[in-house]
Design a protein around this motif. Structure first.
Motif, PDB file in Angstrom:
ATOM      1  N   VAL A 235       0.837  -1.209   0.000  1.00  0.00           N
ATOM      2  CA  VAL A 235       0.000   0.000   0.000  1.00  0.00           C
ATOM      3  C   VAL A 235       0.870   1.257   0.000  1.00  0.00           C
ATOM      4  N   ILE A 236       1.928   1.256   0.806  1.00  0.00           N
ATOM      5  CA  ILE A 236       2.809   2.427   0.872  1.00  0.00           C
ATOM      6  C   ILE A 236       3.550   2.617  -0.452  1.00  0.00           C
ATOM      7  N   LEU A 237       4.013   1.533  -1.033  1.00  0.00           N
ATOM      8  CA  LEU A 237       4.719   1.636  -2.314  1.00  0.00           C
ATOM      9  C   LEU A 237       3.794   2.159  -3.405  1.00  0.00           C
ATOM     10  N   ALA A 238       2.534   1.749  -3.364  1.00  0.00           N
ATOM     11  CA  ALA A 238       1.567   2.263  -4.341  1.00  0.00           C
ATOM     12  C   ALA A 238       1.391   3.771  -4.183  1.00  0.00           C
ATOM     13  N   ALA A 239       1.361   4.240  -2.922  1.00  0.00           N
ATOM     14  CA  ALA A 239       1.229   5.682  -2.682  1.00  0.00           C
ATOM     15  C   ALA A 239       2.469   6.434  -3.148  1.00  0.00           C
ATOM     16  N   LEU A 240       3.652   5.868  -2.891  1.00  0.00           N
ATOM     17  CA  LEU A 240       4.894   6.506  -3.332  1.00  0.00           C
ATOM     18  C   LEU A 240       4.943   6.650  -4.849  1.00  0.00           C
TER      19      LEU A 240
ATOM     20  N   GLY B 220       6.317   8.150   3.565  1.00  0.00           N
ATOM     21  CA  GLY B 220       6.292   6.819   2.960  1.00  0.00           C
ATOM     22  C   GLY B 220       7.639   6.117   3.057  1.00  0.00           C
ATOM     23  N   THR B 221       8.719   6.839   2.749  1.00  0.00           N
ATOM     24  CA  THR B 221      10.056   6.228   2.864  1.00  0.00           C
ATOM     25  C   THR B 221      10.406   5.958   4.326  1.00  0.00           C
ATOM     26  N   PHE B 222       9.951   6.824   5.233  1.00  0.00           N
ATOM     27  CA  PHE B 222      10.166   6.580   6.660  1.00  0.00           C
ATOM     28  C   PHE B 222       9.435   5.312   7.100  1.00  0.00           C
ATOM     29  N   HIS B 223       8.239   5.097   6.535  1.00  0.00           N
ATOM     30  CA  HIS B 223       7.478   3.884   6.851  1.00  0.00           C
ATOM     31  C   HIS B 223       8.246   2.636   6.423  1.00  0.00           C
ATOM     32  N   LEU B 224       8.842   2.683   5.254  1.00  0.00           N
ATOM     33  CA  LEU B 224       9.630   1.530   4.795  1.00  0.00           C
ATOM     34  C   LEU B 224      10.785   1.252   5.742  1.00  0.00           C
ATOM     35  N   ALA B 225      11.419   2.295   6.257  1.00  0.00           N
ATOM     36  CA  ALA B 225      12.503   2.113   7.221  1.00  0.00           C
ATOM     37  C   ALA B 225      11.982   1.456   8.500  1.00  0.00           C
TER      38      ALA B 225
END
Length: 614
Positions: A440-445, A458-463
């Motif tokens: 979901v986050i990658l789709a938003a990015l 979004g990148t912080f979420h991936l971290a």
């Protein structure tokens, strides 16, 4: 006839029956020949001052259902007559009524009314009869009618006329109306009409709104609520006036409203009409805008704002717009800190927000403000975070983001809420993984590559998802996460917060993970990190994250050690020089240099040479 205002026509027994048929103008089954005859007398007269009684007879026949059908010349004659009989308050009110009906029947007549000076005349009459409340009421209704307002409950509204509003301001209409409201604070009918007139005079242009504000419009609207808040019509008109003067929540105006006691007056009025949905919505919007400053939030809280917002949400769960603005108010109040956050939880606010989001799952605006409220309530508050997790907050937020994947605001607030919740413990990280948060986050990015907030959070979420979790690191790599992070850095090179979050994410992904290290190198990640460290050399957090990321990329990775020489080594040493007084920074820089030099003699020589030069 003189004392009866057109705002109350629909309640008049002789009017009500026929008015229901008049949505598009007045149409009478009776012949209007008698009115036409009387209008022709006024038009043909060389002495208009003799026809005050004629105006009264025409007005009485209008009340009985006759149509006016004024010609342009007859409108001019009526205005001329009003000028000559201005001292006669009854004739004056009747003349104003005739003009209003003429406008109802044909909006084109409004241009004639304005150009012939009727608006200026109404203001002049208010000043001439400053001590007569009935005249003030009649003139306020006329001013509102000549600019925009509907007249009566069944008649078609007049489209807003900016030229008429400007004419009223030039004539001193705002000041005259405010003066009347201050002179007759206990006259309910006058307060209602005057609020409507001020809203029309101010219009939708900042210059007009500012004129009404400076005339004292805020203060008289609040006074009207305090004196007549129990009356629904006064409350509605005063709320509408306040909202028009508030504009888009400009900070100075918000402070002005708070200091004038608007928040308390609005809340007290809403409590008198708890089950009036439309009024509650207007009042809730006003309170939401007011709470955009911390000072007003404190006033709202002190006056029982938390319990009040909760009561409104419970009483009107069937109104999505009210649920939306209530969530927004809770979010603003939560910024006051932990005591207020706890108070919102205690009254059931978190549960109410979750319920609103569930009930109105397809309404994007409710989801936007619901996610924002959950983020603000969970921020630095472990107890609230636990409550949100108990209500399955993580999977529900991710579900909302899936449904509203094209809505950037939902994505933005959803990611922020997830980051606060996931940062608590590994169990939250697992819940997010099971709910497909990475996808979901990658789709938003990918969908909002130019949005700074989405890219940063979004990148912080991936971290967060990758930290200490090899399975998630692999999932991010396989789903295109490294490419998405690189795209964020390339799309927003000047946004230091985005660059910092992206570098941090790359460092977390590279830690003890050879495949991710190689993929980041292949995506030119090392070069991107070094470029960001050069471009944002004054941002200490970014430099620190850059040193850590380069160190992780070189861990047991000969190819990356070769790639990082010499520019990466220079970037780390330069950063250490800039922050040589900070022990933690020096430690992290030294760890990065050791990672670059371990088992690589050329790198060690390069590092030693640069350090010696320093």
């Amino acid at each position: 006839v003189a004392s009866r205002t057109q705002l109350d026509w629909s309640e008049c027994p002789t009017k009500k029956k026929s008015a229901k048929k008049q949505k598009c103008g007045r149409k009478s089954k009776k012949s209007d020949e008698l009115i036409q005859y009387k209008l022709s007398l006024i038009e043909a007269s060389n002495n208009p001052g003799q026809h005050g009684f004629t105006l009264m007879m025409i007005a009485e026949e209008i009340e009985e259902g006759y149509a006016v059908n004024c010609s342009p010349s007859q409108i001019k004659a009526v205005i001329s007559c009003i000028k000559h009989v201005m001292k006669d308050t009854c004739a004056l009110a009747c003349g104003a009524m005739i003009l209003q009906v003429a406008i109802e029947e044909d909006v084109a007549n409004l241009d004639i009314v304005r150009e012939e000076g009727a608006i200026d005349l109404m203001v002049e009459c208010m000043k001439f009869h400053a001590g007569d409340a009935d005249v003030q009421s009649s003139c306020c209704i006329a001013l509102a009618s000549y600019i925009e307002l509907a007249i009566g409950d069944y008649l078609a509204p007049v489209p807003y006329q900016p030229k008429s509003a400007a004419r009223a301001r030039q004539a001193g209409g705002a000041e005259a109306v405010v003066t009347a409201m201050k002179r007759f604070p206990k006259k309910r009918e006058l307060q209602e009409c005057a609020c409507a007139a001020l809203r029309s005079i101010g219009g939708d242009q900042e210059a007009g709104v500012e004129r009404v504000r400076n005339a004292g419009g805020i203060e008289v609207a609040i006074a009207a609520l305090r004196n007549h808040g129990k009356n629904l019509k006064v409350a509605e008109q005063a709320f509408s006036l306040l909202f028009s003067l508030w504009g888009e929540g400009e900070m100075q105006t918000c402070r002005m409203f708070g200091e004038a006691g608007a928040i308390e007056a609005i809340m007290d009025t809403m409590l008198m009409h708890k089950m009036r949905g439309e009024l509650q919505l207007k009042g809730s919007i006003l309170l939401t805008v007011a709470s955009s400053t911390l000072q007003n939030c404190a006033r709202l809280q002190k006056h029982g704002g938390v319990e009040f917002v909760m009561l409104t949400m419970r009483n009107h769960h069937d109104m999505w717009a009210l649920q939306e603005v209530s969530c927004k108010t809770f979010a603003n109040l939560a910024l006051l800190g932990m005591p207020t956050q706890d108070a919102i939880r205690t009254v059931g606010g978190i549960d109410a927000i979750e319920s609103a989001m569930k009930t109105y799952g397809k309404v994007a605006r409710v989801q936007e403000e619901g996610c924002r409220a959950l983020h603000c309530l969970a921020n630095s508050n472990p107890v609230n975070t636990d409550r949100i997790l108990e209500l399955d907050g993580i999977p529900k937020i991710i579900g909302t983001m899936k449904v509203h994947r094209k809505n950037v605001t939902v994505q933005m607030h959803g990611i922020k809420a997830l980051n606060v919740l996931i940062g608590v413990n590994k169990a939250s990280q697992l819940l997010a993984s099971e709910a497909d948060s990475i996808k979901v986050i990658l789709a938003a990015l990918k969908a909002f590559v130019r949005n700074e907030e989405v890219q940063k959070d979004g990148t912080f979420h991936l971290a967060l998802m990758a930290d200490g979790n090899p399975r998630n690191r692999m999932a991010i790599r396989n789903a295109g996460g490294i490419e998405a992070i690189m795209a964020a850095m390339q799309a927003l090179p000047c946004q230091q917060d985005v660059q910092y979050a992206a570098i941090n994410a790359l460092g977390v992904l590279a830690r003890s993970d050879k495949e991710n290290q190689d993929k980041i190198r292949g995506a030119m990640g090392i070069e991107a990190i070094v470029a960001a460290m050069r471009a944002h050399s004054t941002f200490a957090l970014l430099l620190e994250a850059g040193c850590a990321a380069l160190g992780h990329l070189c861990e047991s990775n000969r190819e990356n050690q070769e790639r990082v020489r010499p520019e990466g080594i220079k970037a780390v040493i330069t950063a250490m020089r800039l922050h040589k007084e900070e022990a933690d920074f020096q430690r992290k820089g030294s760890v990065a240099l050791e990672s670059m030099a371990r088992g690589n003699e050329e790198n060690r020589k390069k590092i030693d040479g640069l350090l010696a030069d320093a």
